[in-house]
Design a protein around this motif. Structure first.
Motif, short mmCIF file in Angstrom:
data_model
loop_
_atom_site.label_atom_id
_atom_site.label_comp_id
_atom_site.label_asym_id
_atom_site.label_seq_id
_atom_site.Cartn_x
_atom_site.Cartn_y
_atom_site.Cartn_z
N THR A 95 5.59 -33.58 -19.65
CA THR A 95 5.44 -34.84 -20.38
C THR A 95 5.39 -36.00 -19.40
O THR A 95 5.74 -35.85 -18.21
N LEU B 203 6.96 -39.71 -19.00
CA LEU B 203 7.97 -40.63 -19.51
C LEU B 203 7.58 -42.07 -19.18
O LEU B 203 7.09 -42.36 -18.08
N ASN C 137 14.80 -38.05 -21.37
CA ASN C 137 14.34 -36.71 -21.02
C ASN C 137 15.56 -35.85 -20.70
O ASN C 137 16.56 -36.34 -20.17
N TRP D 133 16.74 -32.32 -18.71
CA TRP D 133 16.33 -31.21 -17.85
C TRP D 133 17.55 -30.42 -17.42
O TRP D 133 18.67 -30.90 -17.46
N ARG E 234 10.54 -32.97 -22.52
CA ARG E 234 9.98 -33.66 -23.68
C ARG E 234 10.33 -35.13 -23.60
O ARG E 234 11.38 -35.52 -23.09
N SER E 235 9.45 -35.97 -24.12
CA SER E 235 9.71 -37.40 -24.18
C SER E 235 10.45 -37.70 -25.47
O SER E 235 9.96 -37.42 -26.57
#
Length: 330
Positions: free
Chosen positions: A99, A101, A107, A109, A152-153
């Motif tokens: 994605t 950002l 986000n 991770w 993912r945003s």
């Protein structure tokens, strides 16, 4: 505990990038950080320890950061890193997802899976972010579900995300004035809000412990009050109705605090008025209009309330206090 500050400005230009690589790797596990123009690199970082959680605020020139399988085998702190991007852009790739950002995006991770990010700064050349480090074992949610959020945003414009984002930025803003007791309490609160944020995105809110749900609701109430101070109709009844709870429950939620709901509204309004009265940009605005800006519709009532809280009138406050001064309403 406490705040630790790192800044490349204190080093010779030729040593800055290598030093930054070492500092970053100490936070979230070994990371391979690269950049074409090493000589032009500049970065700063503030790390605030809040018990099991750590908040890092970073400002740095654009770079690439990779955590490979080899580095994971060497060392894995087994954490989730929740990043709130404040400036610049960041491309992120992990777990076969990727994605881009933008400022205001969250986000998630994991330190336990290969990771790749490429950040680009704003026009001034710097990227800015707040990163919350959370031990995976402390998050009371299924890892398989949490991992669906990787790369993912997650926008922070509304709801739980907005509450969480404001909390992080306010903690960062006040980091230098926090005591060890403050840090302990904020650590618990930060943990609760992070858990609620993640649970919201994985549809697992029903798994949250009652204490966490309690803290999240309080933060939502605080945020609503803050955003609606200018509304003269702001009241316990309106707050309760907007959050679909009873007034009785609202008062019970505030029972452990030093102020009632109405006292909280009054104090925050007075603090805004205090700041506006000494703001040079608002010098031409009549005193009663300053009060009206923050929900005091009756000029005489505003003056009495202000004097009762501070011991002097709004006009005296404007004439005798320096720009930027904010009195504390008792």
């Amino acid at each position: 505990m406490g705040l630790t500050v790192y800044d490349t400005a204190d080093l010779p230009a030729e040593d800055r990038f290598e030093w930054w690589r070492e500092v970053v790797s100490q936070g979230a596990g070994a990371t391979d950080v690269t950049r074409e123009d090493r000589a032009g690199f500049a970065g700063s970082m503030e790390v605030l320890s809040l018990g099991a959680a750590r908040i890092a605020t970073l400002s740095y020139a654009g770079l690439r950061s990779q955590r490979t399988a080899r580095l994971i085998r060497r060392s894995d702190p087994e954490t989730y890193e929740l990043t709130l991007l404040l400036g610049g852009t960041m491309g992120v790739s992990q777990a076969r997802q990727e994605t881009l950002l933008r400022p205001g995006d969250f986000n998630v991770w994991s330190s336990s899976l290969p990771y790749d990010s490429q950040s680009a700064g704003e026009p001034d050349g710097s990227a800015r972010a707040v990163v919350l480090h959370l031990p995976r074992s402390f998050l009371p949610l299924p890892a398989a579900k949490v991992d669906r959020l990787l790369a993912r945003s997650l926008p922070s414009g509304s709801g739980v995300a907005a509450v969480f984002a404001r909390h992080l930025t306010s903690v960062v803003r006040e980091a230098q004035s926090l005591t060890s007791v403050d840090e302990e309490r904020l650590g618990v609160m930060t943990w609760d809000l992070a858990t609620a944020f993640v649970a919201h995105h994985v549809d697992a809110a029903d798994r949250l412990p009652p204490h966490t749900r309690h803290q999240l609701l309080l933060k939502r109430l605080d945020l609503f009050i803050e955003d609606n101070l200018a509304d003269p109709a702001l009241s316990p009844r309106q707050i309760a109705d907007r959050h679909h709870i009873s007034v009785r429950l609202l008062h019970r939620l505030f029972a452990d605090r030093k102020e009632t709901v109405s006292q909280t509204i009054r104090r925050r309004r007075l603090e805004r008025c205090s700041a506006d009265l000494v703001d040079p940009r608002l010098r031409a605005l009549p005193v009663h209009e300053v009060g009206r800006r923050w929900g005091f519709t009756d000029a005489a009532g505003f003056s009495r309330t202000f004097r009762g809280a501070y011991g002097w009138t709004p006009g005296e406050h404007r004439r005798t206090r320096p720009a930027g001064f904010m009195a504390s309403a008792g």
